[in-house]
Design a protein around this motif. Structure first.
Motif, PDB file in Angstrom:
ATOM      1  N   ILE A   1      -3.868  -4.986  -9.153  1.00  0.00           N
ATOM      2  CA  ILE A   1      -3.221  -3.665  -9.099  1.00  0.00           C
ATOM      3  C   ILE A   1      -4.305  -2.610  -9.065  1.00  0.00           C
ATOM      4  N   ARG A   2      -4.364  -1.861  -7.992  1.00  0.00           N
ATOM      5  CA  ARG A   2      -5.266  -0.712  -7.906  1.00  0.00           C
ATOM      6  C   ARG A   2      -4.394   0.525  -7.830  1.00  0.00           C
TER       7      ARG A   2
ATOM      8  N   VAL B   1       0.858  -1.175   0.000  1.00  0.00           N
ATOM      9  CA  VAL B   1       0.000   0.000   0.000  1.00  0.00           C
ATOM     10  C   VAL B   1       0.899   1.232   0.000  1.00  0.00           C
ATOM     11  N   LEU B   2       0.808   2.023  -1.056  1.00  0.00           N
ATOM     12  CA  LEU B   2       1.571   3.270  -1.164  1.00  0.00           C
ATOM     13  C   LEU B   2       0.627   4.435  -0.949  1.00  0.00           C
ATOM     14  N   LYS B   3       0.946   5.258   0.026  1.00  0.00           N
ATOM     15  CA  LYS B   3       0.129   6.426   0.324  1.00  0.00           C
ATOM     16  C   LYS B   3       0.864   7.694  -0.086  1.00  0.00           C
ATOM     17  N   ASP B   4       0.130   8.766  -0.195  1.00  0.00           N
ATOM     18  CA  ASP B   4       0.700  10.033  -0.672  1.00  0.00           C
ATOM     19  C   ASP B   4       0.712  11.049   0.455  1.00  0.00           C
ATOM     20  N   GLU B   5       1.913  11.407   0.910  1.00  0.00           N
ATOM     21  CA  GLU B   5       2.074  12.487   1.891  1.00  0.00           C
ATOM     22  C   GLU B   5       2.988  13.581   1.338  1.00  0.00           C
TER      23      GLU B   5
ATOM     24  N   ARG C   1      -4.811  -8.142 -12.869  1.00  0.00           N
ATOM     25  CA  ARG C   1      -6.055  -7.382 -12.896  1.00  0.00           C
ATOM     26  C   ARG C   1      -5.723  -5.937 -12.546  1.00  0.00           C
ATOM     27  N   ILE C   2      -5.983  -5.014 -13.458  1.00  0.00           N
ATOM     28  CA  ILE C   2      -5.623  -3.607 -13.289  1.00  0.00           C
ATOM     29  C   ILE C   2      -6.887  -2.795 -13.047  1.00  0.00           C
TER      30      ILE C   2
ATOM     31  N   VAL D   1      -1.255  -4.741  -5.053  1.00  0.00           N
ATOM     32  CA  VAL D   1      -0.573  -3.448  -4.963  1.00  0.00           C
ATOM     33  C   VAL D   1      -1.632  -2.362  -5.038  1.00  0.00           C
ATOM     34  N   GLU D   2      -1.722  -1.546  -4.008  1.00  0.00           N
ATOM     35  CA  GLU D   2      -2.629  -0.398  -4.009  1.00  0.00           C
ATOM     36  C   GLU D   2      -1.791   0.871  -3.996  1.00  0.00           C
ATOM     37  N   ASN D   3      -1.814   1.579  -5.085  1.00  0.00           N
ATOM     38  CA  ASN D   3      -0.990   2.774  -5.269  1.00  0.00           C
ATOM     39  C   ASN D   3      -1.871   4.012  -5.204  1.00  0.00           C
TER      40      ASN D   3
END
Length: 505
Positions: A483-484, A434-438, A497-498, A464-466
């Motif tokens: 992949i989300r 899980v990649l978050k945006d800060e 699965r995208i 993978v959750e981006n």
């Protein structure tokens, strides 16, 4: 403002202190570099001043006051005490006698672990079950005294903690460079913990002195032909279980690891801050004498090749590092800054990182895996991608059933990407990322990407959750993944699965 000024003026508040470098008119530090060279351009956080020595100080009930280094040397050899050391500055002038291992009748859980062998040290803490109240106390270990010991790894260390169940509270420990570079000799580690369940609370450590310094891995490693290598690490935890570092700070300006583990089951690092130093490779070409000049500005580690331009290299080794037979490491609410590999834990058991922040990694931020031997959990962690990759899941066992939750932060003001800047490489089987945006400002598109699947390191049956704008590159060994992604996805794999995330998701 030129690039040099930008580097020098980088400011971070992680430790409540400014991150400072050399100014152009400052003098070279004679303990860190050849005085004939111009001052090194480094990004480093200055160590705090020595604590003020109070006239009045607390002696907790049941504690015995001691007021000399000789009394302290005697106390650390005994068991079952509560010791209050009188606040002041204590500079070591003598060394404790060497120890031939194993000692007779060792207490359970103490570090008599190598069979035959030797220890050389300035301080040998052989007692167990002690509380040492060191608030307002400064211990200094000068390099002139360290040089009286040998340089043998895991033999010569400034402090050996051989006893078990000791607690050290509030001490300030620092190296003193009282000889010019590169004439001195240093111990392999400032601390080597050899007994079980030793704990350090609210301590500060200022670690300085190694030969060479200023070149990362370029010289000395990998063979005997590249000049003398005398590394100096902060702490080795070796055949000792249950060590704890809580609310401790380490300021390191020496080539060596910060904390490293060997045959360990259980370590807790909590509410700590570890900081090292970085140097732009372009600055090395200003030198007039030293290793770089001796080797015609070529790096000699692994193979002879020109020192690359436009990179940012670490002047210390890894921040938190495991070696063989290491299990069950927990790191909580801790910052690792300007270290080579910030967190490299390739081990067994459970590896748990919660609220771990990496800033300005010198090589990569996270390389954590345990294979089938336990679980990996990164929860609410974060990293910038100032100069080097965030992920480097290319070593050790292939991660399995692991969860990596990492928020991407903006680099510090003035930092510019290098040819190595990116989110790095991930791999694994049945893992969740899980990649978050800060971020507070956009990341340049040419470095804002994550590679999924590396050389012989697949990513399969994973999620993978981006949640960032980063581009995901799925290599041909990425299979059967979900992949989300908010950012674009380049799918070169199979049966993936995208799904496109909405910015409001």
């Amino acid at each position: 403002m030129n690039r040099s000024s930008q580097l020098i003026l980088v400011v971070l508040l992680t430790f409540g202190l400014e991150g400072r470098g050399w100014s152009q008119d400052s003098r070279p530090d004679p303990g860190l570099q050849h005085p004939e060279n111009p001052p090194m351009e480094v990004i480093v956080r200055e160590a705090p001043p020595l604590p003020k020595i109070p006239k009045d100080f607390e002696i907790r009930p049941g504690y015995t006051l001691i007021d000399s280094l000789e009394q302290f040397r005697q106390a650390i050899k005994r068991d079952n005490q509560k010791i209050r050391v009188k606040p002041g500055v204590y500079r070591a002038k003598t060394v404790d006698p060497p120890i031939k291992l194993p000692l007779d009748n060792p207490a359970p859980g103490t570090g008599r672990y190598r069979g035959k062998g030797m220890q050389e040290h300035i301080f040998a803490v052989n007692g167990s079950n002690n509380f040492f109240d060191l608030r307002g106390v400064v211990f200094e270990t000068p390099v002139s005294l360290q040089g009286k010991l040998s340089r043998r790894p895991h033999v010569s260390d400034s402090w050996h903690i051989n006893g078990a169940n000791n607690v050290f509270i509030g001490g300030f420990f620092q190296n003193v460079l009282d000889q010019p570079y590169p004439e001195f000799q240093v111990t392999n580690n400032e601390f080597e913990v050899c007994g079980d369940r030793n704990r350090f609370y609210d301590c500060t450590f200022v670690i300085r002195g190694s030969v060479p310094y200023g070149y990362s891995d370029f010289y000395g490693k990998g063979g005997p032909n590249f000049g003398r290598l005398n590394k100096h690490c902060f702490m080795s935890i070796d055949h000792a279980n249950g060590t704890e570092l809580v609310r401790c700070r380490v300021f390191q300006q020496s080539f060596g690891h910060c904390v490293h583990f060997h045959t360990v089951d259980g370590v807790l690092i909590k509410d700590c801050a570890f900081t090292g130093a970085l140097r732009p490779t372009n600055d090395i070409f200003k030198e007039k004498v030293g290793r770089a000049v001796d080797y015609d500005y070529k790096m000699m580690y692994r193979k002879e090749q020109p020192i690359p331009r436009d990179l940012m290299i670490p002047l210390v080794e890894d921040g938190i590092r495991s070696y063989d037979n290491v299990r069950n490491i927990t790191v909580i609410n801790t910052t690792v800054e300007r270290m080579r590999g910030a967190v490299q834990l390739l081990c067994g058991g459970d590896v748990i990182l919660k609220n771990v922040t990496v800033r300005e990694a010198g090589d990569f931020s996270f390389d954590v895996s345990v294979g089938n031997g336990g679980k990996v959990l990164l929860e609410n962690c974060r990293s910038d991608l100032a100069y080097n990759p965030v992920f480097n899941l290319m070593r050790g066992e292939l991660p399995k059933n692991a969860r990596y939750e990492v928020a991407i932060m903006s680099p510090p003001e003035g930092a510019r990407p290098t040819p190595r800047t990116s989110l790095g490489i991930i791999s694994g089987e049945r893992c969740e990322f899980v990649l978050k945006d800060e971020t507070s400002r956009p990341i340049p598109a040419d470095v804002n990407f994550l590679t999924c699947g590396g050389h012989r390191r697949p990513l399969v049956d994973s999620v993978v959750e981006n949640q960032t704008s980063a581009r995901l590159i799925l290599n041909d060994n990425v299979r059967n993944c979900t992949i989300r992604s908010l950012g674009p996805v380049e799918d070169n794999g199979k049966d993936n699965r995208i799904l496109t995330l909405n910015s409001k998701d």
